[in-house]
Design a protein around this motif. Structure first.
Motif, PDB file in Angstrom:
ATOM      1  N   GLN A  43       0.821  -1.209   0.000  1.00 34.78           N
ATOM      2  CA  GLN A  43       0.000   0.000   0.000  1.00 34.78           C
ATOM      3  C   GLN A  43       0.857   1.262   0.000  1.00 34.78           C
ATOM      4  N   VAL A  44       1.961   1.239   0.721  1.00 32.58           N
ATOM      5  CA  VAL A  44       2.872   2.394   0.695  1.00 32.58           C
ATOM      6  C   VAL A  44       3.452   2.568  -0.697  1.00 32.58           C
ATOM      7  N   TRP A  45       3.886   1.468  -1.309  1.00 30.82           N
ATOM      8  CA  TRP A  45       4.440   1.531  -2.669  1.00 30.82           C
ATOM      9  C   TRP A  45       3.386   2.036  -3.654  1.00 30.82           C
ATOM     10  N   ALA A  47       0.707   3.896  -3.011  1.00 31.50           N
ATOM     11  CA  ALA A  47       0.397   5.307  -2.769  1.00 31.50           C
ATOM     12  C   ALA A  47       1.469   6.222  -3.353  1.00 31.50           C
ATOM     13  N   LYS A  48       2.727   5.797  -3.280  1.00 31.75           N
ATOM     14  CA  LYS A  48       3.813   6.597  -3.856  1.00 31.75           C
ATOM     15  C   LYS A  48       3.798   6.551  -5.371  1.00 31.75           C
ATOM     16  N   THR A  49       3.450   5.410  -5.916  1.00 31.67           N
ATOM     17  CA  THR A  49       3.477   5.237  -7.372  1.00 31.67           C
ATOM     18  C   THR A  49       2.297   5.914  -8.049  1.00 31.67           C
ATOM     19  N   GLN A  51       0.255   8.548  -7.294  1.00 32.08           N
ATOM     20  CA  GLN A  51       0.005   9.719  -6.455  1.00 32.08           C
ATOM     21  C   GLN A  51      -1.345  10.367  -6.734  1.00 32.08           C
ATOM     22  N   SER A  54      -4.596   7.581  -6.192  1.00 31.86           N
ATOM     23  CA  SER A  54      -4.379   6.639  -5.091  1.00 31.86           C
ATOM     24  C   SER A  54      -5.645   5.857  -4.733  1.00 31.86           C
ATOM     25  N   ARG A 109      12.555   2.053  -8.519  1.00 31.89           N
ATOM     26  CA  ARG A 109      12.883   2.486  -7.161  1.00 31.89           C
ATOM     27  C   ARG A 109      12.066   3.733  -6.849  1.00 31.89           C
ATOM     28  N   VAL A 110      11.250   3.641  -5.824  1.00 32.28           N
ATOM     29  CA  VAL A 110      10.375   4.752  -5.453  1.00 32.28           C
ATOM     30  C   VAL A 110      10.929   5.445  -4.233  1.00 32.28           C
TER      31      VAL A 110
END
Length: 110
Positions: A43-45, A47-49, A51, A54, A109-110
């Motif tokens: 979920q963190v990945w 949300a970053k990917t 944006q 989301s 790589r995020v």
């Protein structure tokens, strides 16, 4: 990536280490910690990917998670019925290791 590999290791070792009581007790603990880390890390990945999208990404995440559970339960049940539990544990490592290889190859790589 580390969580995926930490899930594969106990699945590979559990059928082999069955005579050793402490190993049998510790391996599911390692697997459970890694499995617990997977949804959070994904979920963190996500949300970053994604944006700007989301919410749509989270819908895809939940759908994927539910489908994975259903497909894994079906395939696991068929394997246990057909080959036994030891072979099922080893066969379960194949998609885990394949997903590790795919992530290693294609993940940004995020």
């Amino acid at each position: 990536m580390v969580a995926i590999l930490a899930m594969a290791l106990p699945m590979l070792l559990l059928p082999i280490s069955a005579p050793h009581r402490m190993a049998v007790l510790l391996q599911p603990v390692v697997w459970g910690i890694a499995y617990g880390a997977m949804p959070v890390a994904m979920q963190v990945w996500l949300a970053k990917t994604a944006q700007d999208a989301s919410e749509a990404g989270m819908v895809l995440f939940v759908t994927n998670f539910q489908l994975s559970i259903a497909m894994g339960a079906c395939a696991g049940g068929l394997l246990v019925d057909g080959t036994g539990i030891a072979h099922t544990m080893l066969a379960a490592c194949a998609p885990v290791l394949a997903s590790s290889a795919i992530l290693w190859r294609f993940a940004r790589r995020v």
